[in-house]
Design a protein around this motif. Structure first.
Motif, PDB file in Angstrom:
ATOM      1  N   UNK A 159      39.386 156.298 -80.490  1.00 19.20           N
ATOM      2  CA  UNK A 159      38.163 156.866 -80.398  1.00 19.20           C
ATOM      3  C   UNK A 159      37.103 156.532 -79.516  1.00 19.20           C
ATOM      4  N   UNK A 160      36.466 157.432 -78.734  1.00 20.70           N
ATOM      5  CA  UNK A 160      35.317 157.359 -77.837  1.00 20.70           C
ATOM      6  C   UNK A 160      34.283 156.491 -78.652  1.00 20.70           C
ATOM      7  N   UNK A 161      34.050 156.400 -80.018  1.00 20.21           N
ATOM      8  CA  UNK A 161      32.893 155.825 -80.407  1.00 20.21           C
ATOM      9  C   UNK A 161      33.149 154.394 -80.733  1.00 20.21           C
ATOM     10  N   UNK A 162      34.381 153.936 -80.344  1.00 20.02           N
ATOM     11  CA  UNK A 162      35.028 152.544 -80.393  1.00 20.02           C
ATOM     12  C   UNK A 162      34.798 151.722 -79.041  1.00 20.02           C
ATOM     13  N   UNK A 163      34.542 152.712 -78.187  1.00 20.34           N
ATOM     14  CA  UNK A 163      34.608 152.248 -76.629  1.00 20.34           C
ATOM     15  C   UNK A 163      33.324 151.411 -76.096  1.00 20.34           C
ATOM     16  N   UNK A 164      33.353 150.448 -75.478  1.00 22.37           N
ATOM     17  CA  UNK A 164      32.138 149.902 -74.791  1.00 22.37           C
ATOM     18  C   UNK A 164      32.696 149.346 -73.389  1.00 22.37           C
ATOM     19  N   UNK A 165      31.778 148.748 -72.617  1.00 22.34           N
ATOM     20  CA  UNK A 165      32.662 148.269 -71.283  1.00 22.34           C
ATOM     21  C   UNK A 165      31.827 147.012 -70.939  1.00 22.34           C
ATOM     22  N   UNK A 166      32.786 146.174 -70.006  1.00 18.88           N
ATOM     23  CA  UNK A 166      32.036 145.083 -69.594  1.00 18.88           C
ATOM     24  C   UNK A 166      33.095 144.913 -68.066  1.00 18.88           C
ATOM     25  N   UNK A 167      32.377 144.057 -67.378  1.00 18.51           N
ATOM     26  CA  UNK A 167      32.971 143.333 -65.943  1.00 18.51           C
ATOM     27  C   UNK A 167      33.410 142.124 -66.035  1.00 18.51           C
ATOM     28  N   UNK A 168      34.459 141.933 -65.517  1.00 11.52           N
ATOM     29  CA  UNK A 168      34.850 140.781 -65.226  1.00 11.52           C
ATOM     30  C   UNK A 168      34.856 140.236 -63.459  1.00 11.52           C
ATOM     31  N   UNK A 169      35.074 139.048 -63.218  1.00 11.42           N
ATOM     32  CA  UNK A 169      34.782 138.548 -61.932  1.00 11.42           C
ATOM     33  C   UNK A 169      35.839 137.609 -61.736  1.00 11.42           C
ATOM     34  N   UNK A 170      36.640 137.928 -60.401  1.00  6.77           N
ATOM     35  CA  UNK A 170      37.650 136.978 -59.835  1.00  6.77           C
ATOM     36  C   UNK A 170      37.288 136.435 -58.839  1.00  6.77           C
ATOM     37  N   UNK A 171      37.039 135.249 -58.449  1.00  9.44           N
ATOM     38  CA  UNK A 171      36.386 134.648 -56.922  1.00  9.44           C
ATOM     39  C   UNK A 171      37.494 133.597 -56.714  1.00  9.44           C
ATOM     40  N   UNK A 172      37.694 133.310 -55.395  1.00  8.45           N
ATOM     41  CA  UNK A 172      38.316 132.081 -54.959  1.00  8.45           C
ATOM     42  C   UNK A 172      38.311 132.127 -53.393  1.00  8.45           C
ATOM     43  N   UNK A 173      38.576 130.988 -52.870  1.00 10.03           N
ATOM     44  CA  UNK A 173      38.644 130.609 -51.370  1.00 10.03           C
ATOM     45  C   UNK A 173      39.829 130.769 -50.868  1.00 10.03           C
ATOM     46  N   UNK A 174      40.290 131.927 -49.753  1.00 15.73           N
ATOM     47  CA  UNK A 174      41.602 131.752 -49.507  1.00 15.73           C
ATOM     48  C   UNK A 174      41.906 131.012 -48.324  1.00 15.73           C
ATOM     49  N   UNK A 175      41.052 130.021 -47.796  1.00 12.86           N
ATOM     50  CA  UNK A 175      41.463 129.120 -46.997  1.00 12.86           C
ATOM     51  C   UNK A 175      40.732 129.750 -45.597  1.00 12.86           C
ATOM     52  N   UNK A 176      40.224 131.012 -45.651  1.00 10.62           N
ATOM     53  CA  UNK A 176      39.367 131.250 -44.572  1.00 10.62           C
ATOM     54  C   UNK A 176      38.076 132.211 -44.953  1.00 10.62           C
ATOM     55  N   UNK A 177      38.173 132.735 -46.185  1.00  6.47           N
ATOM     56  CA  UNK A 177      37.035 133.408 -46.558  1.00  6.47           C
ATOM     57  C   UNK A 177      36.876 133.243 -48.325  1.00  6.47           C
ATOM     58  N   UNK A 178      35.898 133.563 -48.432  1.00  8.04           N
ATOM     59  CA  UNK A 178      35.522 133.475 -49.955  1.00  8.04           C
ATOM     60  C   UNK A 178      35.799 135.007 -50.431  1.00  8.04           C
ATOM     61  N   UNK A 179      36.758 135.117 -51.504  1.00  2.94           N
ATOM     62  CA  UNK A 179      36.859 136.647 -51.676  1.00  2.94           C
ATOM     63  C   UNK A 179      36.225 136.817 -53.452  1.00  2.94           C
ATOM     64  N   UNK A 180      35.533 137.785 -53.584  1.00  2.00           N
ATOM     65  CA  UNK A 180      35.144 138.331 -54.656  1.00  2.00           C
ATOM     66  C   UNK A 180      35.572 139.539 -55.071  1.00  2.00           C
ATOM     67  N   UNK A 181      36.106 139.581 -56.294  1.00  2.00           N
ATOM     68  CA  UNK A 181      36.683 141.019 -56.914  1.00  2.00           C
ATOM     69  C   UNK A 181      36.079 141.199 -58.209  1.00  2.00           C
ATOM     70  N   UNK A 182      35.493 142.449 -58.492  1.00  2.00           N
ATOM     71  CA  UNK A 182      35.217 142.872 -59.843  1.00  2.00           C
ATOM     72  C   UNK A 182      36.028 143.858 -60.548  1.00  2.00           C
ATOM     73  N   UNK A 183      36.096 143.715 -61.964  1.00  2.00           N
ATOM     74  CA  UNK A 183      37.164 144.772 -62.639  1.00  2.00           C
ATOM     75  C   UNK A 183      36.275 145.296 -63.681  1.00  2.00           C
ATOM     76  N   UNK A 184      36.488 146.563 -63.800  1.00  2.00           N
ATOM     77  CA  UNK A 184      35.624 147.238 -65.205  1.00  2.00           C
ATOM     78  C   UNK A 184      36.877 147.322 -66.308  1.00  2.00           C
ATOM     79  N   UNK A 185      36.417 146.788 -67.360  1.00  2.00           N
ATOM     80  CA  UNK A 185      37.263 146.875 -68.488  1.00  2.00           C
ATOM     81  C   UNK A 185      36.634 147.752 -69.539  1.00  2.00           C
TER      82      UNK A 185
END
Length: 317
Positions: A159-185
């Motif tokens: 049901x739509x009336x039971x739905x909310x939303x949040x963001x999670x964040x995944x970050x890490x160093x690859x050895x050459x760059x610091x990578x940040x990715x977000x995900x909508x849940x």
């Protein structure tokens, strides 16, 4: 930047970053809204339902490329030794032999699992938002309880009336760059509470959290006012072919119609990101070639007839 130190939902996601606006909070109708924030993910839209593709959230082709690299390394180093005079399967040190066997076995199992997902994950796992039924319909490829079981397709209806939303964040160093990715849940809560019963990934692999917040705002606008409340919304160009796959990870260079539309929808931060990621073309092109083989083997999503009709408002639930 999120000022809250903990989520309003419980249990809290271990990678939680930010809670988005409550579904029932007032929508500012005077605020300008650009539906282009999720045009590349919209596969169907009309007065009753909106279908969001999740194809862009999975790096198709990565499993095949990883398998090629791993088995090439093993073949290059192991096969010549097998035919070498005096070769023995047993190493001088029993401990080294056991550790080598464990590492090789684990890496092969992981590779076969990634290869399976690459080839058997449906070409898309869409989510449908229906204003008529006030429900969302999720085409999910579900991870099994035990590692030796196969993944399976499952249709989730909430049901739509039971739905909310949040963001999670995944970050890490690859050895050459610091990578940040977000995900909508999408967070499915028990009615009238913040107790989480399920979490559904709507879009991932996104560098900027603001895009995902706009996407959630677009969902809320559509469910309240229909497509007229989301100006500028268009369906994506669905292409399948070698050219499409070759530029799958660099769509801003694609000469196809989809590439032209993608460039027209790019904002300033998209161009900045493109200038950075284009230097990894040596990775994107092999991934694109593997993407073509993976997408050719992947099955098309098949909605159950009753759910398909209901989710597109062809019949009442």
């Amino acid at each position: 930047m999120n000022s809250r130190k903990e989520s309003r939902f419980h249990p809290q996601h271990p990678l939680w970053y930010e809670d988005l606006a409550p579904r029932s909070s007032p929508i500012d109708e005077d605020q300008d809204f650009d539906g282009m924030c999720f045009n590349e993910d919209v596969t169907a839209v009309d007065e009753n339902y909106l279908e969001i593709s999740r194809e862009s959230s999975f790096m198709r082709g990565g499993g095949i490329l990883f398998a090629i690299m791993l088995f090439s390394v093993y073949g290059w180093n192991l096969v010549p030794d097998i035919f070498r005079s005096g070769f023995s399967w047993f190493q001088p040190s029993l401990l080294i032999g056991i550790l080598s066997l464990c590492v090789a076995t684990a890496s092969i199992i992981l590779t076969l699992k990634l290869l399976y997902l690459d080839l058997r994950l449906p070409r898309d796992t869409p989510i449908r938002f229906n204003r008529k039924t006030q429900k969302i319909y999720v085409y999910e490829f579900v991870k099994p309880k035990y590692w030796f079981q196969l993944w399976r397709t499952e249709i989730k209806v909430h049901d739509w009336n039971c739905i909310e939303a949040e963001l999670i964040k995944i970050a890490g160093y690859t050895g050459k760059a610091y990578v940040v990715r977000h995900e909508l849940l999408l967070v499915v809560c028990r009615p009238g509470t913040n107790e989480v019963v399920d979490r559904i990934s709507l879009k991932g692999l996104e560098p900027l959290d603001a895009i995902l917040a706009e996407m959630w705002a677009g969902m809320r606008r559509f469910m309240e006012g229909g497509p007229d409340a989301v100006p500028g919304i268009e369906t994506k160009v669905r292409e399948i072919g070698f050219l499409y796959s070759l530029f799958a990870y660099m769509p801003y260079l694609s000469p196809s119609e989809a590439g032209i539309r993608f460039r027209n929808s790019m904002r300033w931060h998209d161009w900045g990101l493109a200038c950075i990621t284009i230097w990894f073309f040596w990775l994107w092109f092999p991934l694109g070639i593997c993407h073509h083989f993976a997408i050719s083997c992947a099955p098309e999503p098949q909605w159950p007839i009753g759910i398909d009709a209901e989710s597109r408002s062809l019949q009442s639930p």
